[in-house]
Design an enzyme around this catalytic site. Structure first.
Site, PDB file in Angstrom:
ATOM      1  N   LYS A  59       1.939   2.102  -5.097  1.00 48.48           N
ATOM      2  CA  LYS A  59       2.485   1.527  -6.345  1.00 48.48           C
ATOM      3  C   LYS A  59       1.555   1.810  -7.520  1.00 48.48           C
ATOM      4  CE  LYS A  59       2.435  -2.466  -4.324  1.00 48.48           C
ATOM      5  NZ  LYS A  59       2.110  -2.065  -2.939  1.00 48.48           N
TER       6      LYS A  59
ATOM      7  N   ASP B  30       0.811  -1.224   0.000  1.00 52.02           N
ATOM      8  CA  ASP B  30       0.000   0.000   0.000  1.00 52.02           C
ATOM      9  C   ASP B  30       0.841   1.268   0.000  1.00 52.02           C
ATOM     10  OD1 ASP B  30      -2.284  -1.607   0.095  1.00 52.02           O
ATOM     11  OD2 ASP B  30      -2.234  -1.671   2.285  1.00 52.02           O
TER      12      ASP B  30
ATOM     13  N   GLN C  93       1.941  -6.026  -3.226  1.00 50.27           N
ATOM     14  CA  GLN C  93       2.447  -6.191  -1.846  1.00 50.27           C
ATOM     15  C   GLN C  93       3.753  -5.398  -1.674  1.00 50.27           C
ATOM     16  OE1 GLN C  93       1.245  -9.487  -3.436  1.00 50.27           O
ATOM     17  NE2 GLN C  93      -0.632  -8.533  -2.796  1.00 50.27           N
TER      18      GLN C  93
ATOM     19  N   GLY D 237      -4.578  -4.210  -3.791  1.00 56.09           N
ATOM     20  CA  GLY D 237      -5.538  -3.152  -4.098  1.00 56.09           C
ATOM     21  C   GLY D 237      -4.730  -1.931  -4.478  1.00 56.09           C
ATOM     22  N   HIS D 238      -4.722  -1.603  -5.759  1.00 59.65           N
ATOM     23  CA  HIS D 238      -3.895  -0.500  -6.252  1.00 59.65           C
ATOM     24  C   HIS D 238      -4.804   0.638  -6.698  1.00 59.65           C
ATOM     25  CE1 HIS D 238      -0.408  -3.515  -7.199  1.00 59.65           C
ATOM     26  NE2 HIS D 238      -0.745  -3.463  -5.933  1.00 59.65           N
TER      27      HIS D 238
END
Ligand code: GDP
Ligand code: IMO
Ligand code: MG
Length: 439
Positions: free
Chosen positions: A16, A13, A223, A40-41
């Site tokens: 990225k 988080d 990650q 979750g990007h």
């Protein structure tokens, strides 16, 4: 060439998604190399906020080829839902490519993720419960179903039948659950197969050709370094290889085709899920970081644990990833804190009774039990009160913010190429493009 890897420097988080979307402007291909929809990007473009889980963060750039590499574990139901959502938001997903060798997350993987977490009780890992660990377990145990099994549904059916035999034995005899029926899974996955089949490719060949034709390729990690199965804070990690080396195996290209490795790091530290976290704060500063930084999980909505910046971790990330540059995000979140602390070493508490032995560790310890006993050694710097979210050059930052960035750069031994001062694309200070030809 060039091929540039984007990797998380911390526990995920870091931003990225934002950095990948930004740099995708100069790329022809963006390829994810590991993880699954545990990721979750977030990509913010104009008024639109996209939360991407499996689809690479280049999807908002028309003409950029987005590729899901073999190193991912793909829940096809989640992928189809994500494609539908993007299409509903006016984005074109027809160009998406999926490696035939990526593994499929199956319904029993989600069940097992939940069962294993429950059985760990108070020692649970805090997984995202997306079936990630059990899918990678099956991959390594050679029980896995792969995306290529969707090419011929008869093959898929046969492999599913074999897998269910083994999984139902486990679910019923060991865990006392009802066996899973083949019919509903075949129907649901069969529909996904129809939908995804036109997107299935040899991703290694595709990316290799792009690189050798001189195109710019971004390898988007999910990650982060400390969640890496080998180099992270085991067992409080994910089941894949987010570190830069994972980009080669997760796409199927050799290390000589990688020209740069950019780590994305927050200007402070967060972690979601269980495990040691030396600079964690449970005071007003921790609350400031969580509330101002909106530190709630993109995938699960869980509040993130927050703490001061950890220079020991950054130096470790520089080593295990071979970093060539840094993208420092969320500098704006520190605005308003009068004093800032930076962890520059760990003092080792031998035991609560004996107190400390005074030994200061400069390198990230490889033993989990040692990390759990580490107390941060801090340096302090002055903070700033000015709103920096509108800064577009480093000259527009207050001197205290410039000094803070310079100190982090010094600790890492790696240049800061990008400073992010807000979630939007334009809220960025681009000091040097990783795609620029070296001077
Ligand atoms: P990722 O998993 O590494 O892509 O990061 P996430 O998207 O899960 O979490 C990063 C969050 O921070 C997202 O909500 C972003 O929109 C947001 N973000 C990214 N960069 C910045 C920044 O510089 N400042 C602020 N305030 N928010 C940012
Ligand atoms: P992005 O790509 C933050 C964490 C989980 C848990 C551990 C194992 O958005 O940075 P898993 O479901 O992978 O078996 O969970 O890893 N985790 C993440 N934390 N960001 C992520 O992804 C994460 N993906 C997994 O919270 O502690
Ligand atoms: Mg995330």
């Amino acid at each position: 060439m060039p091929g540039i890897v984007i990797v998380g420097a911390q526990w995920g988080d870091e931003g990225k998604g934002k950095v990948t979307d930004l740099l995708a402007e100069q790329a022809q291909v963006v390829v994810r190399y590991q993880g699954g929809n545990n990721a979750g990007h977030t990509v913010v473009v104009g008024q639109q906020t996209l939360k991407l889980h499996l689809i690479p963060s280049g999807i908002h750039r028309p003409g950029v080829l987005c590729v899901i590499g073999n190193g991912l574990v793909v829940d096809p139901r989640a992928l189809v839902a994500e494609m539908d959502e993007l299409e509903a938001n006016g984005l074109d997903t027809s160009g998406l490519r999926i490696s035939a060798n990526a593994h499929l997350v199956m319904p029993y993987h989600l069940m097992l993720d939940g069962i294993e977490e429950e059985r760990r009780g108070g020692k649970s890992l805090g997984t995202t419960r997306r079936g990630i660990g059990p899918t990678y377990t099956d991959k390594v145990a050679r029980y896995g179903l792969r995306v290529q099994d969707f090419l011929d549904i008869a093959v898929f059916e046969e492999k599913l039948s074999q897998a269910l035999e083994q999984k139902n034995a486990l679910l019923t005899a060991v865990y006392g659950k009802e066996p899973l029926e083949m019919g509903p899974i075949l129907q649901e996955y069969g529909a996904c197969a129809e939908r995804l089949r036109p997107h299935i490719v040899d991703a290694s060949l595709l990316v290799h050709e792009a690189l050798t034709q001189g195109q710019n390729v971004l390898f988007e990690g999910a990650q982060g370094t400390l969640l890496d199965i080998d180099h992270g804070t085991y067992p409080f990690v994910t089941s894949s290889s987010p570190v830069a080396g994972g980009a080669c195996t997760g796409v199927g290209i050799g290390p000589r085709l990688i020209d740069g490795v950019i780590a994305v790091s927050k200007a402070y530290t967060t972690r979601v899920g269980a495990g040691p976290f030396p600079t964690e704060l449970s005071d007003d500063v921790g609350d400031h970081l969580r509330e101002v930084g909106r530190e709630y999980g993109t995938t699960t909505g869980r509040p993130r644990r927050c703490g001061w910046f950890d220079g020991v971790i950054l130096r470790y990330a520089a080593r295990v990833n071979g970093l060539t540059g840094l993208a420092l995000t969320k500098l704006d979140v520190l605005t308003g804190l009068p004093r800032l602390k930076i962890c520059v070493g760990y003092e080792l508490a031998l035991s609560k009774v004996e107190g400390y032995d005074g030994q200061v560790l400069k390198e990230f310890p490889y033993q989990g039990a040692v990390l759990a006993r580490c107390q941060p050694v801090y340096e302090e710097m002055d903070g700033w009160a000015e709103d920096i979210s509108g800064a577009r050059t480093s000259d527009e930052l207050p001197p205290q913010a410039r000094a803070y960035v310079a100190r982090l750069e010094e600790l890492a031994g790696v240049p800061v190429d990008i400073i992010s001062v807000g979630p939007k694309r334009e809220q960025t200070i681009l000091l040097r493009s990783p795609f620029a030809t070296p001077q």
